[in-house]
Motif scaffolding. Structure first.
Motif, PDB file in Angstrom:
ATOM      1  N   UNK A 115      30.133  36.542  38.714  1.00 32.74           N
ATOM      2  CA  UNK A 115      30.372  35.256  39.391  1.00 32.74           C
ATOM      3  C   UNK A 115      31.083  34.285  38.454  1.00 32.74           C
ATOM      4  N   UNK A 116      30.635  34.219  37.207  1.00 32.75           N
ATOM      5  CA  UNK A 116      31.236  33.327  36.218  1.00 32.75           C
ATOM      6  C   UNK A 116      32.702  33.698  35.977  1.00 32.75           C
ATOM      7  N   UNK A 117      32.988  34.985  35.800  1.00 33.35           N
ATOM      8  CA  UNK A 117      34.369  35.433  35.554  1.00 33.35           C
ATOM      9  C   UNK A 117      35.247  35.124  36.758  1.00 33.35           C
ATOM     10  N   UNK A 118      34.724  35.333  37.974  1.00 30.90           N
ATOM     11  CA  UNK A 118      35.526  35.066  39.170  1.00 30.90           C
ATOM     12  C   UNK A 118      35.767  33.566  39.354  1.00 30.90           C
ATOM     13  N   UNK A 119      34.762  32.749  39.071  1.00 36.72           N
ATOM     14  CA  UNK A 119      34.954  31.298  39.178  1.00 36.72           C
ATOM     15  C   UNK A 119      36.025  30.819  38.201  1.00 36.72           C
ATOM     16  N   UNK A 120      36.020  31.347  36.975  1.00 41.40           N
ATOM     17  CA  UNK A 120      37.049  30.967  35.995  1.00 41.40           C
ATOM     18  C   UNK A 120      38.424  31.458  36.422  1.00 41.40           C
ATOM     19  N   UNK A 121      38.485  32.643  37.023  1.00 43.81           N
ATOM     20  CA  UNK A 121      39.769  33.159  37.506  1.00 43.81           C
ATOM     21  C   UNK A 121      40.327  32.262  38.606  1.00 43.81           C
ATOM     22  N   UNK A 122      39.456  31.645  39.378  1.00 45.30           N
ATOM     23  CA  UNK A 122      39.881  30.723  40.432  1.00 45.30           C
ATOM     24  C   UNK A 122      40.241  29.351  39.894  1.00 45.30           C
ATOM     25  N   UNK A 123      40.077  29.142  38.605  1.00 44.66           N
ATOM     26  CA  UNK A 123      40.442  27.867  38.001  1.00 44.66           C
ATOM     27  C   UNK A 123      39.358  26.815  38.094  1.00 44.66           C
TER      28      UNK A 123
END
Length: 142
Positions: free
Chosen positions: A81-89
């Motif tokens: 979840x953390x990695x995906x949130x960062x990928x979304x900016x």
């Protein structure tokens, strides 16, 4: 692709997030619009700013985005979840509030998540008996 790096993985995940943002919204089955289509006349369009739209993603971009999203299966639920949130900016502050962790912990877990993906893409299994810093350092060293 040869040896993956954390920068390449990060770029691919950011591109995947961008592709998913460009995809059209999902409509429920049986959804329809009973209103007739309205055709704007020239007078309606005078003094209006044109609305620019980004082109739809290509099939190759969609395939690469789906592939990159599958990489998140290799991570723990919160790390994915953390990695995906960062990928979304998403900025760090809302991420830290949502996951109830400090900024330093969030950054460490983000780097660890990218490192685990790099290890797996390079055909290795990250050791579970070693520390996070060891996994991150070895992923950066190649």
């Amino acid at each position: 692709m040869g040896d993956w790096t954390t920068a390449q993985v990060q770029d691919r995940l950011e591109l995947a997030a961008g592709v998913m943002r460009q995809m059209p919204g999902v409509m429920p089955q049986g959804f329809f619009n009973a209103w007739p289509e309205y055709f704007h006349s020239f007078a309606d369009k005078v003094a209006q700013e044109p609305q620019m739209r980004r082109p739809r993603p290509s099939p190759r971009q969609i395939t690469q985005a789906e592939e990159a999203m599958l990489w998140l299966r290799w991570l723990e639920k919160d790390d994915a979840r953390l990695v995906w949130l960062r990928a979304n900016g998403t900025p760090w502050k809302p991420i830290c509030w949502e996951l109830r962790i400090s900024r330093a912990t969030a950054d460490r877990r983000y780097q660890y998540g990218l490192a685990v993906i790099v290890w797996r893409l390079n055909g290795k299994i990250p050791p579970t008996t070693r520390s996070m810093s060891y996994v991150i350092g070895r992923a950066r060293a190649g």
